[in-house]
Design a protein around this motif. Structure first.
Motif, PDB file in Angstrom:
ATOM      1  N   GLU A 316      40.068  -7.412  11.124  1.00  0.00           N
ATOM      2  CA  GLU A 316      38.994  -8.341  11.468  1.00  0.00           C
ATOM      3  C   GLU A 316      37.773  -7.976  10.640  1.00  0.00           C
ATOM      4  O   GLU A 316      37.323  -6.839  10.648  1.00  0.00           O
ATOM      5  CB  GLU A 316      38.686  -8.279  12.957  1.00  0.00           C
ATOM      6  N   GLY A 317      37.274  -8.939   9.891  1.00  0.00           N
ATOM      7  CA  GLY A 317      36.128  -8.676   9.036  1.00  0.00           C
ATOM      8  C   GLY A 317      35.214  -9.862   8.971  1.00  0.00           C
ATOM      9  O   GLY A 317      35.034 -10.575   9.961  1.00  0.00           O
ATOM     10  N   SER A 318      34.638 -10.087   7.815  1.00  0.00           N
ATOM     11  CA  SER A 318      33.730 -11.222   7.660  1.00  0.00           C
ATOM     12  C   SER A 318      33.694 -11.656   6.208  1.00  0.00           C
ATOM     13  O   SER A 318      34.051 -10.901   5.301  1.00  0.00           O
ATOM     14  CB  SER A 318      32.318 -10.866   8.128  1.00  0.00           C
ATOM     15  N   ALA A 319      33.290 -12.888   6.021  1.00  0.00           N
ATOM     16  CA  ALA A 319      33.090 -13.443   4.679  1.00  0.00           C
ATOM     17  C   ALA A 319      31.770 -14.182   4.669  1.00  0.00           C
ATOM     18  O   ALA A 319      31.364 -14.777   5.684  1.00  0.00           O
ATOM     19  CB  ALA A 319      34.241 -14.378   4.325  1.00  0.00           C
ATOM     20  N   LYS A 320      31.088 -14.152   3.544  1.00  0.00           N
ATOM     21  CA  LYS A 320      29.825 -14.879   3.409  1.00  0.00           C
ATOM     22  C   LYS A 320      30.085 -16.180   2.651  1.00  0.00           C
ATOM     23  O   LYS A 320      30.410 -16.168   1.472  1.00  0.00           O
ATOM     24  CB  LYS A 320      28.805 -14.023   2.674  1.00  0.00           C
ATOM     25  N   LEU A 321      29.959 -17.291   3.386  1.00  0.00           N
ATOM     26  CA  LEU A 321      30.208 -18.611   2.818  1.00  0.00           C
ATOM     27  C   LEU A 321      28.892 -19.327   2.601  1.00  0.00           C
ATOM     28  O   LEU A 321      28.061 -19.439   3.524  1.00  0.00           O
ATOM     29  CB  LEU A 321      31.110 -19.428   3.737  1.00  0.00           C
ATOM     30  N   ILE A 322      28.695 -19.837   1.435  1.00  0.00           N
ATOM     31  CA  ILE A 322      27.406 -20.400   1.043  1.00  0.00           C
ATOM     32  C   ILE A 322      27.019 -21.623   1.866  1.00  0.00           C
ATOM     33  O   ILE A 322      25.841 -21.933   2.033  1.00  0.00           O
ATOM     34  CB  ILE A 322      27.422 -20.728  -0.465  1.00  0.00           C
ATOM     35  N   ALA A 323      28.032 -22.313   2.441  1.00  0.00           N
ATOM     36  CA  ALA A 323      27.740 -23.534   3.192  1.00  0.00           C
ATOM     37  C   ALA A 323      27.795 -23.340   4.703  1.00  0.00           C
ATOM     38  O   ALA A 323      27.622 -24.305   5.458  1.00  0.00           O
ATOM     39  CB  ALA A 323      28.718 -24.640   2.785  1.00  0.00           C
ATOM     40  N   ALA A 324      28.027 -22.109   5.167  1.00  0.00           N
ATOM     41  CA  ALA A 324      28.161 -21.866   6.605  1.00  0.00           C
ATOM     42  C   ALA A 324      26.812 -21.620   7.252  1.00  0.00           C
ATOM     43  O   ALA A 324      25.911 -21.021   6.656  1.00  0.00           O
ATOM     44  CB  ALA A 324      29.078 -20.671   6.837  1.00  0.00           C
ATOM     45  N   THR A 325      26.650 -22.066   8.507  1.00  0.00           N
ATOM     46  CA  THR A 325      25.442 -21.768   9.272  1.00  0.00           C
ATOM     47  C   THR A 325      25.446 -20.291   9.662  1.00  0.00           C
ATOM     48  O   THR A 325      26.398 -19.571   9.406  1.00  0.00           O
ATOM     49  CB  THR A 325      25.373 -22.629  10.541  1.00  0.00           C
ATOM     50  N   GLY A 329      25.085 -16.885   6.209  1.00  0.00           N
ATOM     51  CA  GLY A 329      26.368 -17.569   6.059  1.00  0.00           C
ATOM     52  C   GLY A 329      27.571 -16.733   6.420  1.00  0.00           C
ATOM     53  O   GLY A 329      28.692 -17.019   5.991  1.00  0.00           O
ATOM     54  N   LYS A 330      27.359 -15.697   7.228  1.00  0.00           N
ATOM     55  CA  LYS A 330      28.450 -14.784   7.558  1.00  0.00           C
ATOM     56  C   LYS A 330      29.392 -15.416   8.583  1.00  0.00           C
ATOM     57  O   LYS A 330      28.962 -15.937   9.614  1.00  0.00           O
ATOM     58  CB  LYS A 330      27.905 -13.471   8.092  1.00  0.00           C
ATOM     59  N   VAL A 331      30.705 -15.352   8.292  1.00  0.00           N
ATOM     60  CA  VAL A 331      31.745 -15.909   9.156  1.00  0.00           C
ATOM     61  C   VAL A 331      32.731 -14.805   9.520  1.00  0.00           C
ATOM     62  O   VAL A 331      33.214 -14.081   8.627  1.00  0.00           O
ATOM     63  CB  VAL A 331      32.491 -17.060   8.452  1.00  0.00           C
ATOM     64  N   ASN A 360      36.766 -26.012  -1.638  1.00  0.00           N
ATOM     65  CA  ASN A 360      36.635 -27.224  -0.821  1.00  0.00           C
ATOM     66  C   ASN A 360      36.939 -26.999   0.657  1.00  0.00           C
ATOM     67  O   ASN A 360      37.736 -27.713   1.269  1.00  0.00           O
ATOM     68  CB  ASN A 360      37.542 -28.334  -1.364  1.00  0.00           C
ATOM     69  N   ILE A 361      36.293 -25.992   1.227  1.00  0.00           N
ATOM     70  CA  ILE A 361      36.418 -25.792   2.674  1.00  0.00           C
ATOM     71  C   ILE A 361      35.676 -26.915   3.390  1.00  0.00           C
ATOM     72  O   ILE A 361      34.548 -27.243   3.055  1.00  0.00           O
ATOM     73  CB  ILE A 361      35.821 -24.425   3.085  1.00  0.00           C
ATOM     74  N   LYS A 403      29.659 -24.257  11.904  1.00  0.00           N
ATOM     75  CA  LYS A 403      29.200 -25.543  11.384  1.00  0.00           C
ATOM     76  C   LYS A 403      28.670 -25.377   9.959  1.00  0.00           C
ATOM     77  O   LYS A 403      28.426 -24.266   9.498  1.00  0.00           O
ATOM     78  CB  LYS A 403      28.106 -26.116  12.284  1.00  0.00           C
ATOM     79  N   GLU A 404      28.498 -26.481   9.285  1.00  0.00           N
ATOM     80  CA  GLU A 404      27.965 -26.458   7.931  1.00  0.00           C
ATOM     81  C   GLU A 404      26.441 -26.439   7.983  1.00  0.00           C
ATOM     82  O   GLU A 404      25.817 -27.139   8.798  1.00  0.00           O
ATOM     83  CB  GLU A 404      28.442 -27.688   7.158  1.00  0.00           C
TER      84      GLU A 404
END
Length: 424
Positions: A316-325, A329-331, A360-361, A403-404
């Motif tokens: 279990e970890g995390s990813a930083k997505l540029i479009a995530a709230t 942007g950590k998910v 294209n997430i 959410k985005e």
């Protein structure tokens, strides 16, 4: 030859085949194993992961003979999945194919033009005793003609990135043995050729995409109807299904023999709980009924002794997505951890890359939705060889609903902090 006792089985390993492995776990510069089995090709892969556990001449193409019938089986199963046919669909046999099926100089289950056969009957005829007429009839039934079958087989291989293959016979016969259906532009001795590695891929697709095929491939025999309507028993050419004293339980899949290559065999069994696919090409002579099976078991035994299993841990970890709230942007993420890798029997760890985020997430991002993958390999170069590269791609999912973010935040991140995000 049937191997009736465990003692006979062990003696056969020495009587028919001197040990053809040189273990190469000892040298970090080598790949798993080197086979010493003459001019033929061989490979062992983990069915689930595609990890290559051992190989010899695995990229060289050889005549594959009746192993060609696995492509017919795949095309049939695909039509069944598409609801275009069923196992109970009745098939009439064209006279030209009847003539091939009654040719006594090649392996056959004689067919008749006066009765119909179910798809299931023809599959059993083609996959167990390796009936050539049955395989050709199946292909013609689902594609419309023999030539269309050959084209469909070539397209299927191409879809798996197996390019430049010419199919001369749906059953694996030589071009000349195809009679009225032969390719007049090719020589009579032209025949289907694939490499051990390509056949491992074909077999992996068949067994993973259509696991129900095992209901046929693991049968040691079946009862069918003769041309006169009476019943009789056909036997599977895979002797490792019948040998209850073998240390491995096989669930298929196909043999093949030809004067140009000798004996071929593809098998499916388990090592250390993992399903593996074995391929041996060019083993013994065409009439040799044992060497390909002895070589297969010897190969597995050597591999079993020299390897161990390393399970991929739940992570279990995390990813930083540029479009995530959310902050930065950590998910939260979780990997698909139900995989294991074969490793040498020494201290070996698994190495994980940073998450590779897919393109294209779409948002909102639901929990359990794939966002990318980890590249997993071992700390030993010996085990880092797969059908599709040098690592295993393990799916990584979102472990929360996200959410985005709005356009302004996304643009700000893209403009000033893009290097700190895993792009998508």
């Amino acid at each position: 030859m049937q191997l009736k006792t465990f003692k006979q089985f062990i003696l056969s390993l020495f009587a028919f085949f001197t040990v053809f492995f040189n273990q190469r776990f000892k040298s970090e510069s080598s790949n798993y194993y080197s086979f010493n089995q003459g001019e033929g090709g061989a490979i062992v892969i983990d069915e689930k992961t595609g990890q290559i556990l051992a190989s010899k001449n695995a990229d060289k193409r050889y005549p594959i003979a009746s192993i060609s019938k696995l492509l017919i089986a795949y095309l049939v199963e695909k039509r069944i999945k598409e609801n275009k046919i069923s196992l109970n669909t009745k098939v009439k046999i064209p006279s030209g194919i009847v003539a091939i099926s009654q040719e006594t100089t090649i392996t056959n289950v004689p067919l008749s033009a006066t009765r119909s056969y179910t798809i299931k009957e023809l599959l059993e005829d083609a996959l167990l005793p390796s009936g050539n007429g049955a395989a050709i009839a199946l292909g013609a039934a689902i594609t419309g003609s023999v030539s269309k079958t050959e084209t469909a087989m070539e397209k299927l291989l191409s879809s798996w990135n197996i390019k430049g293959v010419k199919i001369y016979s749906p059953a694996g016969l030589t071009n000349g043995e195809m009679g009225a259906y032969k390719d007049k532009s090719a020589s009579d001795d032209a025949e289907n050729k694939l490499s051990a590695k390509e056949l491992a891929e074909v077999s992996r697709h068949l067994m993973l995409d259509f696991p129900s095929i095992r209901k046929i491939t693991d049968k040691s025999s079946a009862v069918v109807s003769s041309t006169s309507g009476s019943s009789y028993t056909i036997e599977n050419t895979n002797q490792l299904l019948k040998n209850i004293k073998s240390p491995y339980k096989f669930t298929g899949i196909k043999t093949g023999s030809a004067e140009s290559i000798g004996g071929n065999f593809i098998g499916e069994t388990r090592i250390k709980g993992q399903k593996v696919i074995t391929v041996v090409l060019g083993s013994g002579s065409m009439t040799d009924e044992s060497t390909r099976f002895v070589q297969t078991v010897s190969m597995l035994s050597q591999l079993n002794k020299a390897s161990s299993i390393k399970k991929i841990a739940k992570s279990e970890g995390s990813a930083k997505l540029i479009a995530a709230t959310g902050k930065n942007g950590k998910v939260k993420t979780i990997n698909s951890y139900r995989y294991s890798l074969f490793v040498p029997k020494k201290k070996t760890s698994l190495v994980y890359s940073s998450i590779k985020v897919k393109k294209n997430i779409s948002y909102p991002l639901s929990k359990g939705k794939m966002i990318g993958y980890d590249e997993v390999k071992t700390s030993s170069n010996l085990a880092n060889d797969f059908l599709y590269g040098k690592y295993l791609s393990v799916k990584v999912d979102s472990n929360e609903r996200v959410k985005e973010t709005n356009f302004i935040v996304r643009a700000w991140r893209q403009l000033f902090f893009s290097k700190s995000f895993q792009t998508n």
